[in-house]
Design a protein around this motif. Structure first.
Motif, PDB file in Angstrom:
ATOM      1  N   LYS A  27       0.822  -0.982   0.010  1.00 34.91           N
ATOM      2  CA  LYS A  27       0.052   0.194  -0.038  1.00 34.91           C
ATOM      3  C   LYS A  27       0.914   1.013  -0.045  1.00 34.91           C
ATOM      4  N   VAL A  28       2.057   1.203   0.878  1.00 38.44           N
ATOM      5  CA  VAL A  28       2.667   2.360   0.814  1.00 38.44           C
ATOM      6  C   VAL A  28       3.582   2.694  -0.338  1.00 38.44           C
ATOM      7  N   ILE A  29       3.986   1.704  -0.880  1.00 39.14           N
ATOM      8  CA  ILE A  29       5.099   1.768  -2.130  1.00 39.14           C
ATOM      9  C   ILE A  29       4.152   2.363  -3.382  1.00 39.14           C
ATOM     10  N   HIS A  30       2.730   2.256  -3.461  1.00 36.59           N
ATOM     11  CA  HIS A  30       2.155   2.381  -4.362  1.00 36.59           C
ATOM     12  C   HIS A  30       2.052   4.029  -4.345  1.00 36.59           C
ATOM     13  N   TYR A  59       3.611  22.213   9.201  1.00 44.63           N
ATOM     14  CA  TYR A  59       3.138  21.011   8.842  1.00 44.63           C
ATOM     15  C   TYR A  59       3.001  20.078   9.984  1.00 44.63           C
ATOM     16  N   LYS A  60       3.327  20.445  11.273  1.00 42.51           N
ATOM     17  CA  LYS A  60       3.223  19.667  12.350  1.00 42.51           C
ATOM     18  C   LYS A  60       1.917  18.941  12.530  1.00 42.51           C
ATOM     19  N   ASN A  61       1.120  20.087  12.699  1.00 48.71           N
ATOM     20  CA  ASN A  61      -0.322  19.590  13.053  1.00 48.71           C
ATOM     21  C   ASN A  61      -1.328  19.887  11.655  1.00 48.71           C
ATOM     22  N   HIS A  62      -0.567  19.776  10.548  1.00 49.95           N
ATOM     23  CA  HIS A  62      -1.347  20.201   9.317  1.00 49.95           C
ATOM     24  C   HIS A  62      -2.706  19.415   9.171  1.00 49.95           C
ATOM     25  N   GLY A  63      -2.383  18.270   8.894  1.00 51.72           N
ATOM     26  CA  GLY A  63      -3.540  17.180   8.764  1.00 51.72           C
ATOM     27  C   GLY A  63      -4.259  17.005   7.349  1.00 51.72           C
ATOM     28  N   GLN A  64      -3.552  17.853   6.176  1.00 50.01           N
ATOM     29  CA  GLN A  64      -4.255  17.947   5.132  1.00 50.01           C
ATOM     30  C   GLN A  64      -4.300  16.556   4.342  1.00 50.01           C
ATOM     31  N   ILE A  65      -5.204  15.842   4.026  1.00 49.23           N
ATOM     32  CA  ILE A  65      -5.474  14.796   3.308  1.00 49.23           C
ATOM     33  C   ILE A  65      -4.530  14.698   2.086  1.00 49.23           C
ATOM     34  N   TYR A  66      -3.694  13.785   1.857  1.00 54.23           N
ATOM     35  CA  TYR A  66      -2.993  13.768   0.665  1.00 54.23           C
ATOM     36  C   TYR A  66      -4.073  12.838  -0.541  1.00 54.23           C
ATOM     37  N   MET A  67      -4.242  13.614  -1.675  1.00 62.17           N
ATOM     38  CA  MET A  67      -5.095  12.890  -2.659  1.00 62.17           C
ATOM     39  C   MET A  67      -4.317  13.183  -3.952  1.00 62.17           C
ATOM     40  N   GLY A  68      -3.314  12.190  -3.941  1.00 61.97           N
ATOM     41  CA  GLY A  68      -2.515  12.200  -5.217  1.00 61.97           C
ATOM     42  C   GLY A  68      -1.805  13.178  -5.489  1.00 61.97           C
ATOM     43  N   SER A  69      -1.977  14.077  -6.298  1.00 60.53           N
ATOM     44  CA  SER A  69      -1.323  15.266  -6.669  1.00 60.53           C
ATOM     45  C   SER A  69      -1.676  16.459  -5.859  1.00 60.53           C
ATOM     46  N   THR A  70      -2.707  16.476  -5.092  1.00 63.05           N
ATOM     47  CA  THR A  70      -3.269  17.599  -4.331  1.00 63.05           C
ATOM     48  C   THR A  70      -3.800  17.214  -2.837  1.00 63.05           C
ATOM     49  N   PHE A  71      -3.674  18.203  -2.053  1.00 63.26           N
ATOM     50  CA  PHE A  71      -4.186  18.033  -0.623  1.00 63.26           C
ATOM     51  C   PHE A  71      -5.597  18.457  -0.305  1.00 63.26           C
ATOM     52  N   ILE A  72      -6.291  18.007   0.417  1.00 61.61           N
ATOM     53  CA  ILE A  72      -7.897  18.603   0.850  1.00 61.61           C
ATOM     54  C   ILE A  72      -7.618  18.985   2.262  1.00 61.61           C
ATOM     55  N   ASN A 119       3.616   6.757  -7.531  1.00 60.42           N
ATOM     56  CA  ASN A 119       3.069   7.769  -8.272  1.00 60.42           C
ATOM     57  C   ASN A 119       3.424   8.910  -7.876  1.00 60.42           C
ATOM     58  N   ASP A 120       4.373   9.234  -7.266  1.00 59.59           N
ATOM     59  CA  ASP A 120       4.475  10.814  -6.677  1.00 59.59           C
ATOM     60  C   ASP A 120       6.043  10.979  -6.258  1.00 59.59           C
ATOM     61  N   SER A 121       6.784  11.620  -7.161  1.00 54.45           N
ATOM     62  CA  SER A 121       8.145  11.461  -6.773  1.00 54.45           C
ATOM     63  C   SER A 121       8.676  12.774  -5.743  1.00 54.45           C
ATOM     64  N   ARG A 122       7.552  13.446  -5.428  1.00 49.36           N
ATOM     65  CA  ARG A 122       7.623  14.450  -4.344  1.00 49.36           C
ATOM     66  C   ARG A 122       7.893  13.764  -2.974  1.00 49.36           C
ATOM     67  N   ILE A 123       7.276  12.714  -2.954  1.00 48.76           N
ATOM     68  CA  ILE A 123       7.376  11.927  -1.566  1.00 48.76           C
ATOM     69  C   ILE A 123       8.540  11.362  -1.153  1.00 48.76           C
ATOM     70  N   ALA A 124       9.092  11.835   0.012  1.00 47.99           N
ATOM     71  CA  ALA A 124      10.399  11.610   0.548  1.00 47.99           C
ATOM     72  C   ALA A 124      10.218  10.292   1.523  1.00 47.99           C
ATOM     73  N   ALA A 125       9.157  10.357   2.250  1.00 47.18           N
ATOM     74  CA  ALA A 125       8.987   9.410   3.637  1.00 47.18           C
ATOM     75  C   ALA A 125       7.465   9.383   3.856  1.00 47.18           C
ATOM     76  N   ILE A 126       6.988   8.138   4.291  1.00 49.96           N
ATOM     77  CA  ILE A 126       5.914   7.772   4.786  1.00 49.96           C
ATOM     78  C   ILE A 126       5.880   6.977   6.114  1.00 49.96           C
ATOM     79  N   GLY A 127       5.344   7.615   7.249  1.00 47.47           N
ATOM     80  CA  GLY A 127       5.369   6.919   8.306  1.00 47.47           C
ATOM     81  C   GLY A 127       4.091   6.112   8.672  1.00 47.47           C
TER      82      GLY A 127
END
Length: 295
Positions: A98-101, A282-295, A105-113
């Motif tokens: 799931k994470v590798i997906h 970004y500490k308590n940002h909480g914006q939901i990642y939706m592919g190329s955008t955030f909501i 699809n997005d080269s901007r991602i450096a890390a996922i916890g």
């Protein structure tokens, strides 16, 4: 994308197999599992015969967790590195897939916890999975893009053996316009075993390293307020949790920081003001990642 699942261990032969089994059970096929034995003196070496499919690295002297993580990330042939503590394990076999997906699809991602569970925070009755923007990850279970980590210089060693390494790396990644995400609802269990863990020494190290992190990375405009604020917060935290008797180790950690300042190893390499502000927001940002955008 090929991923290296790296586990660093020291004298935890009793619990280490759960972490290894968890890593091997991941259904993502393009993976290798490596274990760095950080000079264990128990029966850890005997596990090599039990797990011949694992790549074992045995150190004759203790090198530390950051050394091992940097070694893992710098191996050729791997795009991704999954760090799993020796007292942590996945709860599902498809977590890595799931994470590798997202990385694919997005080269901007450096890390996922991953989302962490432990004895105090059990599995919730209702599980809602979301991926959101954040400014750091918990080290015992995360995936990081090796090339992004290499670009900013991997983990930077600190005077203490523990504390603030993830924040330091994530701040530099954010300053380089990468994204750090949290996968809420995709769980890793962290047993938090006390084997080979001195809580007082760990807290002392964490206090020192947190101040070192602030000194190294904070832009000069905010440096002195940031250091003062951190020292006050560390003592407030210690007095809040009196039952753990953290006051003495907090004072020793602050002392260690000022002693470190007097050495010749205090080179500052602050991030940009823009990057610092992004990290803070970004500490308590909480914006939901939706592919190329955030909501």
């Amino acid at each position: 994308m090929k991923i290296l699942i790296g586990i660093t261990t020291k004298n935890r032969a009793q619990i280490l197999p759960k972490a290894i089994d968890s890593a091997l059970s991941q259904d993502y096929q393009n993976k290798e599992v490596w274990v760095f034995d950080d000079a264990s003196t128990d029966d850890t070496s005997l596990l090599q015969n039990q797990y011949p499919q694992v790549n074992w690295i045995t150190s004759a002297e203790s090198k530390g967790l950051m050394y091992a993580r940097n070694l893992f990330m710098d191996q050729e042939g791997f795009e991704l590195f999954c760090s799993l503590d020796d007292d942590a394990w996945f709860l599902k076999s498809d977590s890595l897939s799931k994470v590798i997906h997202f990385f694919e699809n997005d080269s901007r991602i450096a890390a996922i916890g991953f989302d962490m569970l432990d004895k105090q925070n059990g599995l919730p009755s209702v599980i809602k999975q979301t991926v959101s923007l954040t400014n750091s990850y918990i080290g015992c279970g995360h995936v990081i893009h090796c090339s992004a980590a290499r670009q900013v210089g991997f983990y930077t060693l600190a005077p203490g053996y523990y504390g603030s390494e993830e924040k330091d790396l994530c701040l530099r990644l954010i300053d380089s316009n990468y994204l750090i995400l949290k996968y809420t609802g995709e769980y890793v269990w962290h047993d938090k075993t006390n084997i080979e863990r001195d809580l007082q020494l760990q807290h002392r190290s964490g206090v020192c390293n947190d101040l070192v992190f602030a000194y190294r990375r904070t832009p000069i405009l905010y440096l002195f307020p940031a250091l003062f604020s951190k020292i006050i917060k560390q003592f407030l935290f210690a007095f809040t949790y009196k039952k753990n008797r953290l006051g003495g180790s907090t004072a020793k950690g602050v002392y260690d920081f000022f002693a470190w300042l007097l050495t010749k190893k205090t080179l500052r390499k602050a991030v940009s003001v823009k990057g610092f502000k992004k990290y803070q927001s970004y500490k308590n940002h909480g914006q939901i990642y939706m592919g190329s955008t955030f909501i």
